[in-house]
Motif scaffolding. Structure first.
Motif, mmCIF file in Angstrom:
data_model
loop_
_atom_site.group_PDB
_atom_site.id
_atom_site.type_symbol
_atom_site.label_atom_id
_atom_site.label_comp_id
_atom_site.label_asym_id
_atom_site.label_seq_id
_atom_site.Cartn_x
_atom_site.Cartn_y
_atom_site.Cartn_z
ATOM 1 N N SER A 207 0.817 -1.217 0.000
ATOM 2 C CA SER A 207 0.000 0.000 0.000
ATOM 3 C C SER A 207 0.850 1.267 0.000
ATOM 4 O O SER A 207 0.365 2.357 -0.339
ATOM 5 N N GLN A 208 2.138 1.140 0.385
ATOM 6 C CA GLN A 208 3.025 2.302 0.388
ATOM 7 C C GLN A 208 3.569 2.627 -1.003
ATOM 8 O O GLN A 208 4.177 3.676 -1.213
ATOM 9 N N PHE A 209 3.360 1.704 -1.927
ATOM 10 C CA PHE A 209 3.986 1.851 -3.244
ATOM 11 C C PHE A 209 2.957 2.121 -4.332
ATOM 12 O O PHE A 209 2.806 1.364 -5.282
ATOM 13 N N CYS A 210 2.262 3.233 -4.181
ATOM 14 C CA CYS A 210 1.300 3.669 -5.192
ATOM 15 C C CYS A 210 2.009 4.559 -6.215
ATOM 16 O O CYS A 210 2.839 5.390 -5.850
ATOM 17 N N LEU A 211 1.694 4.380 -7.461
ATOM 18 C CA LEU A 211 2.318 5.146 -8.529
ATOM 19 C C LEU A 211 1.881 6.607 -8.504
ATOM 20 O O LEU A 211 0.693 6.898 -8.355
ATOM 21 N N ASN A 212 2.835 7.501 -8.670
ATOM 22 C CA ASN A 212 2.530 8.929 -8.772
ATOM 23 C C ASN A 212 2.313 9.351 -10.215
ATOM 24 O O ASN A 212 1.958 10.502 -10.486
ATOM 25 N N TYR A 213 2.559 8.432 -11.139
ATOM 26 C CA TYR A 213 2.390 8.701 -12.564
ATOM 27 C C TYR A 213 2.206 7.362 -13.275
ATOM 28 O O TYR A 213 2.602 6.316 -12.749
ATOM 29 N N PRO A 214 1.607 7.352 -14.470
ATOM 30 C CA PRO A 214 1.434 6.093 -15.199
ATOM 31 C C PRO A 214 2.792 5.539 -15.644
ATOM 32 O O PRO A 214 3.733 6.304 -15.900
ATOM 33 N N ILE A 215 2.888 4.228 -15.744
ATOM 34 C CA ILE A 215 4.086 3.589 -16.283
ATOM 35 C C ILE A 215 3.671 2.616 -17.382
ATOM 36 O O ILE A 215 2.550 2.085 -17.364
ATOM 37 N N VAL A 216 4.570 2.409 -18.331
ATOM 38 C CA VAL A 216 4.226 1.601 -19.500
ATOM 39 C C VAL A 216 5.398 0.716 -19.914
ATOM 40 O O VAL A 216 6.547 0.967 -19.540
ATOM 41 N N LYS A 217 5.067 -0.306 -20.680
ATOM 42 C CA LYS A 217 6.058 -1.105 -21.402
ATOM 43 C C LYS A 217 5.660 -1.074 -22.866
ATOM 44 O O LYS A 217 4.465 -1.125 -23.185
ATOM 45 N N GLY A 218 6.640 -1.005 -23.760
ATOM 46 C CA GLY A 218 6.279 -0.992 -25.167
ATOM 47 C C GLY A 218 7.408 -0.585 -26.089
ATOM 48 O O GLY A 218 8.589 -0.733 -25.768
ATOM 49 N N ILE A 219 7.019 -0.042 -27.246
ATOM 50 C CA ILE A 219 7.962 0.383 -28.281
ATOM 51 C C ILE A 219 7.480 1.717 -28.840
ATOM 52 O O ILE A 219 6.277 1.924 -29.034
ATOM 53 N N LEU A 220 8.421 2.608 -29.103
ATOM 54 C CA LEU A 220 8.093 3.906 -29.677
ATOM 55 C C LEU A 220 8.952 4.155 -30.912
ATOM 56 O O LEU A 220 10.163 3.945 -30.889
ATOM 57 N N LEU A 221 8.301 4.584 -31.978
ATOM 58 C CA LEU A 221 8.997 4.967 -33.198
ATOM 59 C C LEU A 221 8.519 6.346 -33.641
ATOM 60 O O LEU A 221 7.315 6.629 -33.599
ATOM 61 N N ASP B 115 10.844 -4.595 -21.911
ATOM 62 C CA ASP B 115 11.352 -5.427 -20.810
ATOM 63 C C ASP B 115 11.403 -4.684 -19.484
ATOM 64 O O ASP B 115 11.545 -5.307 -18.427
ATOM 65 N N THR B 116 11.321 -3.362 -19.525
ATOM 66 C CA THR B 116 11.388 -2.575 -18.293
ATOM 67 C C THR B 116 10.295 -1.508 -18.306
ATOM 68 O O THR B 116 9.938 -0.982 -19.375
ATOM 69 N N TRP B 117 9.796 -1.188 -17.122
ATOM 70 C CA TRP B 117 8.760 -0.160 -17.007
ATOM 71 C C TRP B 117 9.371 1.216 -17.253
ATOM 72 O O TRP B 117 10.475 1.514 -16.808
ATOM 73 N N ALA B 118 8.629 2.058 -17.960
ATOM 74 C CA ALA B 118 9.080 3.417 -18.246
ATOM 75 C C ALA B 118 8.041 4.416 -17.752
ATOM 76 O O ALA B 118 6.837 4.146 -17.763
ATOM 77 N N ASP B 119 8.513 5.561 -17.304
ATOM 78 C CA ASP B 119 7.649 6.659 -16.883
ATOM 79 C C ASP B 119 6.910 7.190 -18.117
ATOM 80 O O ASP B 119 7.534 7.672 -19.069
ATOM 81 N N SER C 184 2.535 -2.673 -24.577
ATOM 82 C CA SER C 184 2.306 -4.070 -24.209
ATOM 83 C C SER C 184 1.707 -4.200 -22.812
ATOM 84 O O SER C 184 0.934 -5.122 -22.535
ATOM 85 N N GLU C 185 2.085 -3.273 -21.891
ATOM 86 C CA GLU C 185 1.521 -3.250 -20.538
ATOM 87 C C GLU C 185 1.460 -1.804 -20.060
ATOM 88 O O GLU C 185 2.267 -0.969 -20.484
ATOM 89 N N PHE C 186 0.523 -1.526 -19.171
ATOM 90 C CA PHE C 186 0.456 -0.191 -18.582
ATOM 91 C C PHE C 186 -0.177 -0.268 -17.202
ATOM 92 O O PHE C 186 -0.958 -1.182 -16.896
ATOM 93 N N LEU C 187 0.193 0.677 -16.353
ATOM 94 C CA LEU C 187 -0.427 0.846 -15.040
ATOM 95 C C LEU C 187 -0.702 2.330 -14.848
ATOM 96 O O LEU C 187 0.152 3.172 -15.144
ATOM 97 N N GLU C 188 -1.888 2.631 -14.373
ATOM 98 C CA GLU C 188 -2.294 4.026 -14.218
ATOM 99 C C GLU C 188 -1.777 4.608 -12.901
ATOM 100 O O GLU C 188 -1.395 3.877 -11.987
ATOM 101 N N LYS C 189 -1.789 5.928 -12.816
ATOM 102 C CA LYS C 189 -1.459 6.628 -11.576
ATOM 103 C C LYS C 189 -2.383 6.150 -10.455
ATOM 104 O O LYS C 189 -3.584 6.005 -10.647
ATOM 105 N N GLY C 190 -1.811 5.887 -9.280
ATOM 106 C CA GLY C 190 -2.592 5.429 -8.134
ATOM 107 C C GLY C 190 -2.603 3.925 -7.963
ATOM 108 O O GLY C 190 -2.926 3.429 -6.878
ATOM 109 N N GLU C 191 -2.220 3.179 -9.004
ATOM 110 C CA GLU C 191 -2.149 1.725 -8.883
ATOM 111 C C GLU C 191 -0.862 1.329 -8.162
ATOM 112 O O GLU C 191 0.074 2.115 -8.028
#
Length: 294
Positions: A134-148, A191-195, A234-241
């Motif tokens: 419960s102490q580790f809530c996201l302050n911003y969304p994080i994602v995994k994926g590819i950007l071009l 492979d790694t979560w990004a802000d 490929s994956e995402f988590l919203e702020k507050g999760e």
């Protein structure tokens, strides 16, 4: 110009002033004297040989070093005679000096004590995370994926779209080979979560309002007059999760290291006092004080 002035002011602070105790203490290579303090050719050469390149300006810069030193010393000399609270300033200077020496010593001791870090096990980090999610809530969304990001005139634009949609290892290999050309900006973070805020900074402003759940097939495009932006999520988590463990592990480790450092520093300070009492370097004349270290 401003950079040189900044360097000059910084290194002048670091000059060790030679202050005479008698007439025989005057340095052989002295350039100027203010009161009992001297600046020498050795001082100036030490600054000029500090790794910076001054080219044809080296003579001019050497003179500016001496001029700045003279001004600084004269101001200090006059101020010391005219400021009413000079004793308070000297006390603050000494306190800062003590604090700096102590800080450097403790930092050196901590760096030499591998237990500060080695005592942190993967299991302890995992257990802390599981017990305190419960102490580790996201302050911003994080994602995994590819950007071009590619120019709209890119001849292989269609192929790049297909490859990023596929997301297979062979498709990624095609993208990476093509991304070696300057016309393509490429980020791979599957492979790694990004802000998300950092990823979005490479996209048009409209991306800031993106609803991840509305993305079809984990793929979305943006475009402007010059570029086409392709984003595969490929994956995402919203702020507050709750943060995933692999995203939280670095902050947990840092927290453990900080706690170990504080514990080590406390033990170090206490052991120094105990040793000083044992060899009579330190003596308390109030017996109630000694009890704190026995």
């Amino acid at each position: 110009m401003y950079k040189k002035v900044s360097i000059l002011l910084l290194i002048l602070i670091l000059i060790t002033n030679a202050c005479k105790k008698s007439d025989t203490d005057v340095p052989d290579d002295v350039i100027a004297r203010v009161g009992d303090c001297y600046i020498t050719h050795r001082d100036v050469n030490r600054i000029l040989s500090n790794g910076a390149s001054y080219g044809n300006d080296s003579i001019k810069f050497a003179r500016s070093i001496v001029d700045a030193w003279v001004e600084r010393q004269l101001l200090s000399l006059v101020a010391a005679k005219n400021i009413p609270n000079i004793d308070e300033i000297e006390e603050k200077v000494n306190e800062y000096r003590y604090s700096l020496i102590i800080h450097e010593y403790i930092k050196h001791m901590i760096a030499g004590n591998k237990n500060v870090v080695d005592l942190i096990s993967s299991d302890s980090i995992r257990n802390f995370y599981n017990n305190n999610k419960s102490q580790f809530c996201l302050n911003y969304p994080i994602v995994k994926g590819i950007l071009l990001r590619v120019e709209n005139t890119e001849p292989e634009l269609g192929s790049l779209k297909n490859w990023i949609k596929q997301g297979t290892s062979s498709a990624i290999e095609h993208i990476e080979k093509r991304s070696l050309k300057n016309t393509i900006y490429y980020q791979y973070f599957q492979d790694t979560w990004a802000d998300w805020t950092k990823i979005a900074s490479f996209l048009p402003a409209s991306a800031n309002k993106l609803d991840f759940r509305s993305i079809k097939n984990n793929y979305i495009e943006f475009s402007d007059n010059n570029y086409t932006y392709m984003l595969k999520i490929s994956e995402f988590l919203e702020k507050g999760e709750i943060m995933p463990f692999d995203f939280a592990v670095a902050s947990i480790r840092d927290m453990f290291v900080m706690a170990n450092q504080q514990k080590y520093e406390k033990e170090l300070r206490k052991s120094l006092i105990t040793e000083a009492l044992d060899d009579n370097t330190l003596q308390f004349y109030d017996s109630t004080m000694i009890k704190n270290y026995k």
